[in-house]
Design an enzyme around this catalytic site. Sequence first.
Site, mmCIF file in Angstrom:
data_model
loop_
_atom_site.group_PDB
_atom_site.id
_atom_site.type_symbol
_atom_site.label_atom_id
_atom_site.label_comp_id
_atom_site.label_asym_id
_atom_site.label_seq_id
_atom_site.Cartn_x
_atom_site.Cartn_y
_atom_site.Cartn_z
ATOM 1 N N ALA A 35 1.307 11.565 -12.789
ATOM 2 C CA ALA A 35 1.785 10.567 -11.836
ATOM 3 C C ALA A 35 3.296 10.597 -11.744
ATOM 4 O O ALA A 35 3.975 10.519 -12.766
ATOM 5 C CB ALA A 35 1.307 9.176 -12.264
ATOM 6 N N SER A 77 6.122 4.793 -6.850
ATOM 7 C CA SER A 77 5.264 5.496 -7.812
ATOM 8 C C SER A 77 3.881 5.740 -7.231
ATOM 9 O O SER A 77 3.451 5.063 -6.292
ATOM 10 C CB SER A 77 5.132 4.687 -9.110
ATOM 11 O OG SER A 77 4.262 3.600 -8.926
ATOM 12 N N HIS A 78 3.214 6.725 -7.806
ATOM 13 C CA HIS A 78 1.836 7.060 -7.441
ATOM 14 C C HIS A 78 1.046 7.193 -8.741
ATOM 15 O O HIS A 78 1.125 8.211 -9.424
ATOM 16 C CB HIS A 78 1.802 8.374 -6.649
ATOM 17 C CG HIS A 78 0.445 8.718 -6.112
ATOM 18 N ND1 HIS A 78 -0.652 8.922 -6.916
ATOM 19 C CD2 HIS A 78 0.007 8.905 -4.836
ATOM 20 C CE1 HIS A 78 -1.699 9.217 -6.171
ATOM 21 N NE2 HIS A 78 -1.334 9.219 -4.899
ATOM 22 N N ASN A 79 0.293 6.136 -9.074
ATOM 23 C CA ASN A 79 -0.489 6.162 -10.314
ATOM 24 C C ASN A 79 -1.750 7.003 -10.166
ATOM 25 O O ASN A 79 -2.133 7.386 -9.058
ATOM 26 C CB ASN A 79 -0.866 4.747 -10.741
ATOM 27 C CG ASN A 79 0.309 3.985 -11.301
ATOM 28 O OD1 ASN A 79 1.447 4.232 -10.930
ATOM 29 N ND2 ASN A 79 0.037 3.055 -12.204
#
Length: 998
Positions: free
Chosen positions: A812, A831-833
């Site tokens: 991520a 963010s990109h979890n």
Amino acid sequence: MSSKSKGDALPPNIILKASTLARVHTVLAYTAFITALSIGLCLHYKKIVKNGVAGYPQEWFPSVSATIGDWYPERNVFQILIALTSGPRFALVSLLYYLQKSQTSSLPTIVFISGIIRTLTCGGWVYITSSDDHDVHDIFMISYIVLNIPWMIGGVYSTSKKCPRVRRKRSFIATAFFSCIVPLVYFFIQHKVHRIPGAYTNYSFFEWGLIFLDVLYDACAEEEFRLNDLHVTIGSPSALSGSNGPMKVKYIHISNSPPRKERFPSPKNSAPSSSRDARTTLANVFRCYRPYLSFTSDLYLSYIFWSIFTSLIPTLFYFSVWELAIAGSELALFSTLSPIWLSIPLLLAWARTRGGQTTFHLLSFAGVAAYMLEKPLHRLLVVAPATSAAMIPRVITWMDDPSYQSIMTGLGLMLASLSKHANHSNNPVWPFLDERSGGYNKEGLALALVALLEFYIRPSEESSSEKYEDSSATPATHWLNGALPLGSLIFTLHSLLTDPSTLIAWSWTGYENGRPRGPLPHLHGSLTLLCQSIGMLIALQAVKSSKIHLLASPNWFAFGCTSAYTMYSYRNWVGYLGGLGFAVFIMGSLPLILYNASSTRAVFKTTFTAMVIYCLLALADVWTVAYAFVPGGVYLRERIDLVLMAEMACLSLAFNWPALKSRSSNPSSISASTSSCTRTILALISVLGVLATLYRLPTSPTTPFRPGHRVMRAGIWTIHFGIDNEGRDSQRRVMNLIKDMELDVVGLLETDLHRTVYGNRDLTRVIIEDMGYNVDLGPGPNSHTWGAVLLSKFPIINSTHHLLPSPHGELAPAIEAVLDVFGTAVTVVVSHNGQEEDPLDRELQSTELARIMSAAYPRPVVFLGYVVTKPHANRPNPYQILVEDGNVHDVDRDDYDRWCEYILYRGLYRTSYARLSRSTVTDTELQLAQFLLPKHGVGVTNDTQPARYLRSHKESLPPSHWFPMEYYGNQREGGVNGHFYHVFNTPLYYAIPENAEL
């Protein structure tokens, strides 16, 4: 003498020295510029040194355009003097052509044509100033600079051998002229992009230097005319029949009397003879130009090959992205294995003929025409066989004519890369583009048909393969030693050099103290093209001198390995310099690797195995980041280093090692016309790359949409790798919605497109070049994430890229940036979890994000992220961790209809929140919120929940807080381009607390 005789007498001839005309041109040109500069400095000094960034005393010397185009009377005096220069200038160009023209070379003709057009474009930028029409002025100016390439370089090579001193002067001046362009561009970027006071003054010195050198280059004609004793006579031809004048003088006669009629009619056979002479002359002219025409056709066909070849994997990967698993479309990759059909002798023999290659080329053009098909599956079903057809003639020419085809393959690749650089990182003839998304498919297809026609009707010559076989006397290389380097070469070119900004994406790490730490893709990508040109010049020299074996030196390979290691291990400028060295190495090694493959003399085995190697490397490259969705992905998880090592190991087999038998023979050399054309094309690509960068730079400084209201709009959007539901590029559709919503800060996710599967694209190019955002690309392709991007209308002070903890699932990315928002430092986190299949990953990632936001206290924070959690979900789910541990507020805690996208904030007044339907752009909505900054140095005075949830109608807020009214509607009616406010069917507005200090 009678009066009649006196009346019939012809006036005396006027004889002019050609050198005098050249001197008049030089004097008038310099006088025009110097006079304008002198008048401007005396009358309007502070006005002409002032620009959009600064004025006197930071800026203290004027630019050329400000001097000659902005103020009366210097503008008018200059235009009058430069108009007087036009006559001598046209005469100078014509006289040079007369002196230098040759029946054995068409170069003087090219120089003459470029000189005429160059003069006309000079009139364009002189008489249409930037204040009149900025775009038209720039187009003429750029055209003028581009035309200086054939004018100056061609002029050097066309200079008479009797004038070596003139040639040396021209070479020196031309070198100085083009060298000045580099610092000129540097200081222009410092002024235009970084807005540094004083940079434009430095830029102006180099701009005036170009003017001085440009006129000085033309002044060399005076000496050449004098050494050749060239004169111009205006008058009657009869005056030249005597012997009074010195007969050694060369004259150009311009008659002022009508031609005399013949007293007796010509013989009957004279007309056919004249006709035959005319046809012969026309045939000779066409024969002189034919090599250049054929070179251009071959170059364009190579460009079309790379365009079709690089479009295959993005076309098939559309389905894999939607499935997030093996979708079956991946089998289309094996269409590149079409060389297997060359195992059939009859097919191989036919494919080597003119008709066979023309047929395969024509079939491959379906890959360009596939843009007309609406459904992604239909396009894939056309592009895959088109790629198969394109591969067959290409691999055959690689094997039969490695010298010429190594040059053509490299130039075609660079032309495809340049077309992407100039077209917002999209190849204009890709089948998943159309007119709406920046495609020029019709034009590209029409030119391809013209190039193919020229190829088909080209006069037959002794085949290159026969020449090569006759000159080859060494034992054949083992087919496996030829196949492995060839397959690795094709993959390396495809994965790293099909877009100028890919190498920059590998090295990019963000901002520090308000400045980028390394090169920016949209600003410095042209450096990649420049280094590729250097590599191609090395390859050209090796081929031209028949010394390809020198490229097989282990020292050259060691340079490539060192560059690759630097590119992988380091970041910012050091890492990019390693990438540039690697670009030089790969392009320079093209003839060596193709010759090594051709020397196997096993077309089928070598080319088929090479494409198998290419497919394996392409899959391994995808596996390094898609490990969570493919079988066996765990073994290649985040191991791009293994892929790079495999590439270099395969390439090493093409080099001469002490323990192995040395290959010292070479294929036949290339023609002089090919060498000349190659140098010209490389110069054009290099210069056009720089000019495309300058043309695409935003013309106005980056400012927020509402600069006087301390209002900041932010949005988060997961845009699905820039491919919409119809399988077409979505950059412009994304930009249009961002523009309408007037978003100052945007987080975009699933944006790392510098991979073969996404076409090595930059999803931000249209937005930043047309709308003027500052951009921070998240961790690059060598960090193995799906990518994140931060776009900001505010200056980025500092930024940090994070790879969030991911022990099980996909890696991520996160960007932590500090923005200067109206003088207040605000932290923005994008963010990109990971996915819900990996709860431990999401918990660890959320904990790290909460730590980042908490550590920024008391600075205001805006979080724009893809989280995958239900609202108010307790630990170990991400929601509670982010909100409580991160010390932030949900943008609207009463919105229970969310799953992946969230906006969180702290230290700001939230005044509105909206959700926009995605239409068919992507699979995720656009969420956006509007914030009002408290008074600088005060902060939020009432941060309680009741104060934060004072609902309001938009009419209670100033109009600057309203979202666009056009987007009210529903799926059936209303909205814009399928986008509308959904869930609440309206933006939610919030009142500002009464005691807020703003």
